[in-house]
Design a protein around this motif. Structure first.
Motif, PDB file in Angstrom:
ATOM      1  N   LEU A   1      -9.245   2.798  -8.374  1.00 38.84           N
ATOM      2  CA  LEU A   1      -7.972   2.077  -8.477  1.00 38.84           C
ATOM      3  C   LEU A   1      -7.863   1.369  -9.819  1.00 38.84           C
ATOM      4  O   LEU A   1      -6.801   1.310 -10.421  1.00 38.84           O
ATOM      5  CB  LEU A   1      -7.845   1.076  -7.332  1.00 38.84           C
ATOM      6  CG  LEU A   1      -7.618   1.722  -5.965  1.00 38.84           C
ATOM      7  CD1 LEU A   1      -7.778   0.708  -4.852  1.00 38.84           C
ATOM      8  CD2 LEU A   1      -6.225   2.319  -5.903  1.00 38.84           C
TER       9      LEU A   1
ATOM     10  N   ASN B   1       8.079  -4.429  -9.495  1.00 32.67           N
ATOM     11  CA  ASN B   1       7.188  -5.011  -8.481  1.00 32.67           C
ATOM     12  C   ASN B   1       6.154  -4.052  -7.948  1.00 32.67           C
ATOM     13  O   ASN B   1       5.150  -4.464  -7.392  1.00 32.67           O
ATOM     14  CB  ASN B   1       8.020  -5.519  -7.314  1.00 32.67           C
ATOM     15  CG  ASN B   1       9.101  -6.461  -7.783  1.00 32.67           C
ATOM     16  OD1 ASN B   1       9.362  -6.568  -8.977  1.00 32.67           O
ATOM     17  ND2 ASN B   1       9.730  -7.144  -6.875  1.00 32.67           N
ATOM     18  N   ILE B   2       6.393  -2.759  -8.104  1.00 34.39           N
ATOM     19  CA  ILE B   2       5.466  -1.773  -7.568  1.00 34.39           C
ATOM     20  C   ILE B   2       4.076  -1.977  -8.172  1.00 34.39           C
ATOM     21  O   ILE B   2       3.067  -1.882  -7.492  1.00 34.39           O
ATOM     22  CB  ILE B   2       5.961  -0.350  -7.901  1.00 34.39           C
ATOM     23  CG1 ILE B   2       7.192  -0.046  -7.081  1.00 34.39           C
ATOM     24  CG2 ILE B   2       4.889   0.674  -7.647  1.00 34.39           C
ATOM     25  CD1 ILE B   2       6.925   0.358  -5.676  1.00 34.39           C
TER      26      ILE B   2
ATOM     27  N   LEU C   1       2.414  -4.838  -6.626  1.00 33.89           N
ATOM     28  CA  LEU C   1       2.117  -4.492  -5.251  1.00 33.89           C
ATOM     29  C   LEU C   1       0.872  -3.632  -5.157  1.00 33.89           C
ATOM     30  O   LEU C   1      -0.014  -3.874  -4.332  1.00 33.89           O
ATOM     31  CB  LEU C   1       3.305  -3.713  -4.705  1.00 33.89           C
ATOM     32  CG  LEU C   1       3.303  -3.663  -3.208  1.00 33.89           C
ATOM     33  CD1 LEU C   1       4.150  -4.789  -2.693  1.00 33.89           C
ATOM     34  CD2 LEU C   1       3.828  -2.342  -2.733  1.00 33.89           C
ATOM     35  N   ILE C   2       0.771  -2.652  -6.042  1.00 32.11           N
ATOM     36  CA  ILE C   2      -0.365  -1.749  -5.953  1.00 32.11           C
ATOM     37  C   ILE C   2      -1.649  -2.461  -6.364  1.00 32.11           C
ATOM     38  O   ILE C   2      -2.695  -2.279  -5.723  1.00 32.11           O
ATOM     39  CB  ILE C   2      -0.106  -0.467  -6.767  1.00 32.11           C
ATOM     40  CG1 ILE C   2       0.955   0.332  -6.014  1.00 32.11           C
ATOM     41  CG2 ILE C   2      -1.369   0.363  -6.927  1.00 32.11           C
ATOM     42  CD1 ILE C   2       1.360   1.605  -6.636  1.00 32.11           C
TER      43      ILE C   2
ATOM     44  N   ILE D   1      -2.623  -4.449  -3.400  1.00 25.43           N
ATOM     45  CA  ILE D   1      -3.194  -3.618  -2.345  1.00 25.43           C
ATOM     46  C   ILE D   1      -4.636  -3.232  -2.674  1.00 25.43           C
ATOM     47  O   ILE D   1      -5.497  -3.240  -1.804  1.00 25.43           O
ATOM     48  CB  ILE D   1      -2.302  -2.387  -2.097  1.00 25.43           C
ATOM     49  CG1 ILE D   1      -1.116  -2.835  -1.255  1.00 25.43           C
ATOM     50  CG2 ILE D   1      -3.061  -1.267  -1.421  1.00 25.43           C
ATOM     51  CD1 ILE D   1      -0.110  -1.780  -0.991  1.00 25.43           C
TER      52      ILE D   1
ATOM     53  N   VAL E   1      -6.802  -5.921  -1.575  1.00 28.09           N
ATOM     54  CA  VAL E   1      -6.960  -5.924  -0.121  1.00 28.09           C
ATOM     55  C   VAL E   1      -7.958  -4.852   0.313  1.00 28.09           C
ATOM     56  O   VAL E   1      -8.846  -5.093   1.135  1.00 28.09           O
ATOM     57  CB  VAL E   1      -5.602  -5.683   0.580  1.00 28.09           C
ATOM     58  CG1 VAL E   1      -5.787  -5.496   2.070  1.00 28.09           C
ATOM     59  CG2 VAL E   1      -4.672  -6.837   0.297  1.00 28.09           C
ATOM     60  N   VAL E   2      -7.801  -3.666  -0.286  1.00 30.55           N
ATOM     61  CA  VAL E   2      -8.675  -2.548   0.064  1.00 30.55           C
ATOM     62  C   VAL E   2     -10.135  -2.932  -0.154  1.00 30.55           C
ATOM     63  O   VAL E   2     -10.982  -2.799   0.740  1.00 30.55           O
ATOM     64  CB  VAL E   2      -8.339  -1.317  -0.809  1.00 30.55           C
ATOM     65  CG1 VAL E   2      -9.392  -0.246  -0.666  1.00 30.55           C
ATOM     66  CG2 VAL E   2      -6.984  -0.771  -0.438  1.00 30.55           C
TER      67      VAL E   2
END
Lengths: 382, 387
Positions: free
Chosen positions: A35, A249-250, A253-254, A257, A260-261
């Motif tokens: 990521l 915002n994407i 957001l990614i 995430i 979080v992952v």
């Protein structure tokens, strides 16, 4: 039996659990690295000397608004401008592609653009052949390899933004630029197809020196202020960053995430690893009873979970490193990613996460061991 | 005889401390999955529910997006009086020739710049799109440089309040109204007079035509008539179909959601396995006792599977609840087709909740299967002897 062998024996005595723990650390760190690379590649444009020298001039309205071809004379007279060429993004669909073509086609002026494409290595005779033939093009090596294009082939493109189709002959194949995927063809050919509308997509300018580049950008902007076609000049890097900002915002957001992952996986892993030690509570109590000091037990616990976490990092982050170095990401992601570079910082981060994971997994059992008396520990059944 | 379900449920909850991490881990896996799917669904929905089923959209053959299409003015005069096109009370053909322009505008609070799609329309164009209505101010007056902006975009872009002036290149527009389009693609557009749009952005051509055929059959004939005419090189399709096909933006997000879910669930399965192995290990004697009491192997396996599935289901519920918190949240990104800012809402649908829960249960079952089989295979005597 020495202490290290004792630790080792302990760590692998439940082979299944050790494997599962190492694997879940590995999976989470693999994802973390992946990521990170993806985010970096998407948000951080390539930065080389050429890209800070090159300036893109687009209409102030938006990229989609064409610029008048007559601006060329004004641009050439601006001090500090070393070269100017039209630079029109054709954005056609390559024969066979349905919705999306993974490489761009740009209409430029081969003579004027020479200093702008100086880093593209083309055999001289191919370059000359391209310059001589209006309907020919040069193709980046990545694209040529991918589609098996050879010199002399004809390429057809259906216009999406322009109401015309291209039929180009491959005159040469170049490599050595930051993005060896593009097709470069003659602006003159495009003009002819459109009936000479007297417009270009954008201008591509090369500043005389890096030091002067910012002033050149300002001068270009001022030169066309209060004209019917105001422009926005910016360095290639700033231009690309402008695209990144449009993701809005994407992007946040990614990256959110991804956190979080990684957090989720770490949570799970820490819990399983400390479970391994919790289960040996009785044994630890026995060790205490036969005279091991608290400090020795700490070392024991820490070394085990630390070792497992590090092994996981080696498998996960190391695996990512090896994998991403050996796959053709351009082909795999259909051109979304050109390179997929794992930086030393990312490896460092992965190992740092693994280290803190090892510490965290050891922390809870360590506190328990410190707190419990030998008798209590011996009584523990779980 | 099967073990009572209560046995499984209470067992899952009694060791809540050691299973908490597993439950939370599964919750986060489901959360990420549902959130990304609902994000993709929001983007898809913002274009999929756009348009009137009676309308036909005409664009240039070869352009995949309306904004990239160009149609000459001559074509309009030729197509305009085709008898397949319906007429209004005044006898005018119901056809709107729109001009689309992309303008780069600053976001509010220095949020960088982004492209906004401007649509130059005629009064027919407004009639043809009943989804679009005013929420504040008034419509633009033809012949004036006035702009009606989407209320959703107005929250995101600078100078989009009523009475403000928007500068684009040499053009200036006064914002006179806010439009709302019920969550359709028009919610990401700003509308102005078609002729003003053409003159400001120096356009000789139109981008698209939107027409209302007399009836369904006339629509079919119209498609035939325009598409087969070599002079035009145009593509005609139902307006709703055109918007439904705009899936390029959502596709990579869907893919990412699926990919992350699979990768994360591998980790979650490992964790669930570890948790259940520990659970089985700690209850070896208990399981032995159950076997002695006459419970079959199958009953023991089932009870453990139910336990694992319940744990995971519980985690899945938490994940869905977390994702549901975002339901309806409005956000934006760049649309790949229009190359402009598109506004959309997260949509957590029952389908995603069901998929997320199913996913969680699958993780729980896979993670429990091996430990459960191990428990069932233990010889009764050994199990009873173990401490």
């Amino acid at each position: 039996m020495t202490l290290p062998t004792f630790i080792l024996k302990n760590a692998v005595r439940n082979k299944r659990r050790a494997t599962l723990s190492v694997l879940s650390v590995a999976v989470s760190l693999f994802l973390l690295v992946m990521l990170q690379v993806a985010l970096r590649e998407l948000t951080n444009p390539i930065d080389d000397e050429g890209s800070s020298l090159r300036i893109i001039v687009r209409s102030k309205v938006s990229l989609a608004q064409p610029l008048p071809a007559r601006q060329l004379q004004t641009l050439e007279r601006i001090p500090g401008v070393a070269a100017v060429s039209p630079f029109s993004f054709f954005g056609g669909l390559y024969k066979g592609d349905e919705k999306f073509t993974s490489f761009a086609q740009f209409a430029i002026d081969p003579q004027r653009a020479q200093p702008l494409i100086a880093d593209a290595k083309v055999p001289p005779e191919q370059l000359e052949a391209w310059k001589a033939d209006r309907t020919s093009c040069i193709v980046g090596k990545l694209t040529a390899d991918r589609y098996g294009m050879k010199i002399g082939d004809r390429l057809q493109f259906t216009g999406q933004f322009y109401p015309c189709d291209l039929d180009l002959r491959v005159a040469g194949i170049y490599h050595g630029t930051a993005d060896d995927r593009n097709v470069m063809f003659h602006q003159k050919y495009l003009d002819e197809l459109l009936g000479n509308p007297g417009v270009v997509g954008t201008w591509w300018v090369r500043a005389a020196s890096i030091a002067e580049a910012p002033q050149v950008t300002d001068r270009i902007n001022q030169a066309f202020a209060n004209t019917s076609a105001e422009v926005r000049a910016e360095s290639e890097r700033a231009f690309v960053l402008g695209f990144v900002s449009m993701w809005a915002n994407i992007k946040t957001l990614i990256s959110g995430i991804s956190i979080v992952v990684v957090f989720a996986l770490i949570l799970v892993t820490v819990s399983t690893m400390s479970m391994a030690i919790r289960e040996r509570f009785r044994e630890l109590a026995i060790l205490k009873a036969i005279g091991f000091r608290r400090r020795d037990l700490f070392v024991l616990i820490l070394a085990e979970s630390f070792g497992l976490a590090m092994l996981g990092a080696l498998v996960g982050a190391g695996g990512a490193w090896v994998l991403f170095h050996n796959i053709n990401i351009n082909q795999l992601t259909n051109g979304l990613f050109l390179v997929f570079e794992v930086t030393p910082q990312m490896m460092g981060l992965a190992f740092a996460v693994a280290a803190s994971l090892g510490l965290l997994a050891a922390a809870l059992p360590m506190i328990n061991v410190a707190r419990t008396s030998v008798v209590q520990g011996l009584k523990t059944l779980d | 005889m099967a073990l009572p379900i209560n046995y499984s449920l209470r067992n899952a909850l009694v060791r809540w401390r050691s299973t908490l991490a597993t439950v939370l881990g599964i919750a986060l896996v489901v959360f990420v999955f549902v959130l990304l799917q609902s994000l993709a669904a929001g983007i898809e929905r913002s274009s999929a529910n756009t348009g009137d089923p009676r309308n036909l959209l005409v664009v240039r053959k070869g352009s995949t997006a309306e904004s990239a299409s160009l149609i000459t003015r001559q074509t309009l005069t030729e197509i305009r009086y085709f008898e397949e096109i319906a007429r209004n009370e005044k006898g005018e053909p119901i056809i709107s020739a729109d001009v689309l322009a992309l303008v780069n505008l600053p976001r509010r609070e220095r949020g960088g710049e982004a492209n906004v799609l401007l649509r130059g329309v005629t009064p027919r164009g407004i009639e043809l799109r009943p989804q679009v209505g005013l929420v504040a101010g008034r419509w633009f007056v033809p012949g004036k440089r006035e702009l009606v902006v989407s209320a959703k975009l107005a929250k995101r872009f600078d100078h989009f309040d009523l009475g403000d002036t928007v500068h684009t290149g040499s053009g200036q527009f006064t914002v006179v109204g806010w439009l709302a389009a019920g969550g359709s693609a028009f919610d990401s557009e700003c509308w102005l007079d078609a002729d003003e749009c053409r003159s400001t952005f120096d356009r000789d051509m139109y981008s698209s035509f939107l027409v209302r055929p007399v009836d369904e059959a006339a629509g079919e004939r119209l498609i035939q008539r325009i598409e087969t005419d070599r002079r035009f090189k145009l593509k005609v399709e139902k307006e709703v179909e055109y918007y439904r096909k705009q899936t390029m933006t959502a596709a990579p997000i869907k893919w990412l959601g699926g990919f992350l879910a699979v990768m994360m669930s591998v980790g979650a399965v490992f964790a669930a396995m570890n948790t259940m192995y520990a659970a089985v290990g700690a209850r070896t004697r208990e399981i032995g006792t159950l076997r002695v009491l006459g419970f079959r192997r199958r009953a023991v396996v089932t009870a453990l599977l139910v336990e694992g599935a319940f744990l995971a289901f519980f985690g899945g519920m938490i994940g869905c609840a977390l994702a549901f918190y975002w339901n309806g949240y409005t956000t934006a990104t760049m649309g790949f087709e229009t190359f402009s800012e598109i506004v959309f809402e997260f949509r957590v649908t029952p389908k995603f909740v069901a998929e997320g829960l199913g996913f969680a249960v699958a993780v729980g079952l896979i993670g429990t299967l091996l430990p459960a089989i191990r428990a069932a295979r233990l010889p009764v005597i050994d199990a009873l002897k173990s401490i």
